[in-house]
Design a protein around this motif. Structure first.
Motif, short mmCIF file in Angstrom:
data_model
loop_
_atom_site.label_atom_id
_atom_site.label_comp_id
_atom_site.label_asym_id
_atom_site.label_seq_id
_atom_site.Cartn_x
_atom_site.Cartn_y
_atom_site.Cartn_z
N GLU A 223 -0.77 3.06 -4.48
CA GLU A 223 -2.19 2.93 -4.19
C GLU A 223 -2.86 1.83 -5.01
O GLU A 223 -4.08 1.67 -4.95
N PHE A 224 -2.09 1.08 -5.75
CA PHE A 224 -2.62 0.06 -6.66
C PHE A 224 -3.07 -1.16 -5.84
O PHE A 224 -2.28 -2.02 -5.47
N ALA A 225 -4.37 -1.23 -5.57
CA ALA A 225 -4.90 -2.24 -4.65
C ALA A 225 -4.62 -3.66 -5.12
O ALA A 225 -4.20 -4.52 -4.33
N GLU A 246 -0.90 -9.25 5.57
CA GLU A 246 -0.63 -7.81 5.63
C GLU A 246 -0.92 -7.15 4.28
O GLU A 246 -1.54 -6.08 4.23
N CYS A 247 -0.48 -7.79 3.20
CA CYS A 247 -0.71 -7.23 1.87
C CYS A 247 -2.20 -7.19 1.54
O CYS A 247 -2.70 -6.21 0.96
N LEU A 252 -7.29 -3.95 0.91
CA LEU A 252 -8.67 -3.67 1.29
C LEU A 252 -8.86 -2.23 1.75
O LEU A 252 -10.00 -1.75 1.81
N THR A 253 -7.76 -1.52 2.08
CA THR A 253 -7.90 -0.11 2.49
C THR A 253 -7.88 0.83 1.29
O THR A 253 -8.15 2.03 1.45
N LYS A 254 -7.55 0.31 0.10
CA LYS A 254 -7.45 1.16 -1.08
C LYS A 254 -8.80 1.29 -1.77
O LYS A 254 -9.76 0.62 -1.43
N LYS A 255 -8.84 2.15 -2.77
CA LYS A 255 -10.07 2.36 -3.52
C LYS A 255 -10.30 1.16 -4.44
O LYS A 255 -9.52 0.90 -5.36
N ILE A 256 -11.36 0.42 -4.21
CA ILE A 256 -11.66 -0.77 -5.00
C ILE A 256 -13.17 -0.85 -5.20
O ILE A 256 -13.95 -0.25 -4.45
#
Length: 594
Positions: A223-225, A246-247, A252-256
């Motif tokens: 989950e490491f954005a 893709e990366c 951008l879908t992770k918690k940031i």
């Protein structure tokens, strides 16, 4: 309250990326979040112990406000607490957090300093002060604070990570690696340390090993954005822009945080442009103007902002240059189109870097051209247009120059086959032709090999000077120095090691006299170099130009050419950092000319 006696009980916010610089000009690093849910939970627990104090309810309310994402409310409650007890370390700390969350970094750092004086043993305050100093570019101050933290809590992986980030920012790469190596030997399970080790490798141009370390960080924490984001940057450097996109999309879908989101959107813009999705890329490029973007430039112009689709016919439009000096020139490719859209009854006003004013005024004689000015206010860059003071009401619309590309350059085909859009002074061109006759005989080749801006990993996009040897030795060519800044060491190296005398043009300041630099470029037979301000001047003035560019350079727009300047010939190494083959190719092609 009781103080923690061991590192595990101490709240530490890691500089968990300093994200590896992408081949994009504006890639930036997020360096932690003082208002993360975990940090605020620890703060809430600490404040709950202050039940005997009369200001405890106010401090508790401030924590609750920060948890709810209401920094202004939190600041107001912290200030009420300080009115009752100005020596409350927690009051100052709460105010610092609130100011930082609001983007008021100058006030925040002052509040952190006050909190640290009142709570000298509170590790989180010292760490946050170091983190904020790092964010504001005070890397040496940050280093001292992180070293002080590690002295008290040795072998603390997050403290080691933060110190390594400060060392990396100062290009002390070997020291950064040793700090991280010790942390990994102590405990290899922390993804943040592997990620930072990857950024150190990336800064040195070692994309393959950087990718390995980012992969390890992701194995430890999927989950490491920022590790996803950094891995994408390495894919781009290694020639796989599709995987890079893709990366970035995954990150951008992770918690940031919101500033991280804008940073990643900006990186995504250049990846899309690299893939030829130019219009989409320019749309994402607007992230640079978000108030949440850490390196945003605020344009202090109280006029309506132009948007794609706005009718410009007969209007008064102010266009403001932005980013680096070379970028102002590059993006000026669009200005002839703007003049046409304004029509005979419209009026164009240009605000550019002061050294560019004569060159732009000559190229656009019907426009009003003046110098913009940039000031740092509360840690943010604010750009002003002082020559319009008292006359701003004359302007109908304004825009930063790169935003115009969203409408006028949405595909490589939209770039006109127009050689030159800036005009050097004809009299000075004639002057330099005469001066060049005094140089050794042969093809007169202007040479550029570096940029004076080396932060953010930019140095990786320029070869070491010794790699230029085959080009410098090309028979029948006289090398003319166009390199601004201190280059005495390289000129001596060329003389001593390569047996080549690089001719220095007399009576010109190659950094300040840009109008004369343009004329000198116009008098040369050829200009060769990496993309810096002078090369952009030469190309924009229509000079024959050979550009040596990294494989991942987004400015090629996914093509094998350089659409901004149709006469420019691009030379691309087979792999990132593999300069020898491309230098040999340039030398061979130069030999054919001579």
């Amino acid at each position: 309250m009781s103080r923690p006696s061991n590192p595990s009980a101490t709240s530490v916010l890691a500089l968990d990326t300093g994200a590896a610089a992408t081949p994009a000009r504006l890639a930036a690093g997020a360096i932690g979040d003082s208002a993360s849910s975990a940090a605020l939970a620890r703060l809430n627990a600490a404040v709950s112990e202050l039940k005997a104090l009369s200001i405890q309810p106010l401090l508790q309310g401030a924590v609750n406000a920060l948890n709810a994402g209401k920094p202004d409310e939190g600041a107001a409650l912290a200030m009420k607490a300080l009115e009752l007890d100005e020596r409350s370390g927690f009051g100052w700390y709460m105010l610092a957090l609130a100011r930082e969350m609001s983007g008021d970094f100058a006030s925040s750092i002052t509040c952190y300093e006050a909190a640290l004086k009142l709570m000298p043993d509170h590790a989180e305050v010292a760490n946050n002060l170091g983190r904020l100093a790092f964010r504001l570019g005070h890397t040496e101050v940050a280093e001292k604070l992180f070293r002080a933290f590690l002295k008290r809590f040795p072998n603390h992986h997050e403290g080691a990570n933060n110190l390594a980030c400060a060392l990396r920012a100062q290009m002390r790469f070997d020291e950064a690696v040793e700090v991280l190596r010790a942390a990994i030997l102590e405990d290899p399970s922390h993804a943040v340390v592997w990620n930072t080790l990857g950024t150190v490798m990336a800064e040195q141009g070692d994309s393959e090993n950087a990718a390995i370390f980012f992969d390890e960080a992701l194995r430890l924490d999927p989950e490491f954005a920022k590790a996803h984001y950094n891995r994408g940057n390495m894919s781009l450097a290694l020639g796989d822009p599709a995987h890079a996109l893709e990366c970035c999309e995954t990150a951008l879908t992770k918690k940031i945080t919101e500033d991280e989101r804008q940073m990643m959107l900006l990186a995504r813009s250049t990846i899309k442009i690299n893939l030829g999705r130019v219009g989409e890329g320019w749309d994402d490029y607007e992230a640079r103007l978000s108030p949440h973007f850490a390196d945003v430039t605020v344009f202090s112009v109280n006029r309506p902002r132009w948007a794609p689709g706005d009718d410009l016919a007969g209007k008064s439009l102010l266009v403001i240059g932005e980013q680096g000096l070379g970028d102002e020139i590059l993006f000026a490719n669009v200005l002839p189109d703007i003049q046409e859209a304004l029509g005979p009854n419209g009026r164009l006003t240009l605000a550019v870097e002061a050294r560019l004013v004569p060159l732009f005024q000559r190229a656009f004689p019907t426009a009003e051209v003046g110098a913009h000015r940039t000031l740092k206010i509360d840690g943010r860059s604010h750009r002003f247009v002082p020559f319009l003071d008292g006359r701003m009401e004359e302007i109908d619309l304004f825009t930063p120059i790169a935003s115009l590309l969203r409408q006028y350059r949405r595909s490589p085909e939209a770039f006109p086959d127009r050689v030159g859009f800036l005009t050097p002074d004809p009299a000075r061109v004639a002057h330099w032709k005469i001066q060049l006759e005094a140089a050794p005989s042969g093809l007169k080749v202007g040479l550029l090999w570096k940029s004076n801006i080396i932060n953010g990993g930019r140095h990786r996009f320029f070869s070491p000077f010794e790699q230029w040897a085959p080009v410098l030795r090309a028979p029948g060519a006289t090398m003319v120095n166009l390199q601004y800044g201190d280059c005495a060491a390289e000129l001596e190296q060329a003389r001593r090691d390569f047996g080549v005398e690089i001719w220095n043009p007399p009576g010109i300041d190659l950094k300040q006299d840009l109008d004369d630099v343009a004329a000198l470029c116009g008098a040369l037979d050829l200009v060769i170099g990496f993309s810096n301000a002078t090369l952009n001047i030469a190309a924009a003035c229509g000079a024959p130009t050979w550009l040596i560019t990294a494989p991942a350079a987004w400015t090629r727009l996914g093509t094998d050419r350089y659409p901004w300047y149709p006469q420019v010939r691009s030379f691309v190494p087979p792999a990132f950092g593999d300069w020898a083959p491309v230098m040999a190719e340039v030398a061979d092609e130069l030999a054919k000319l001579t």
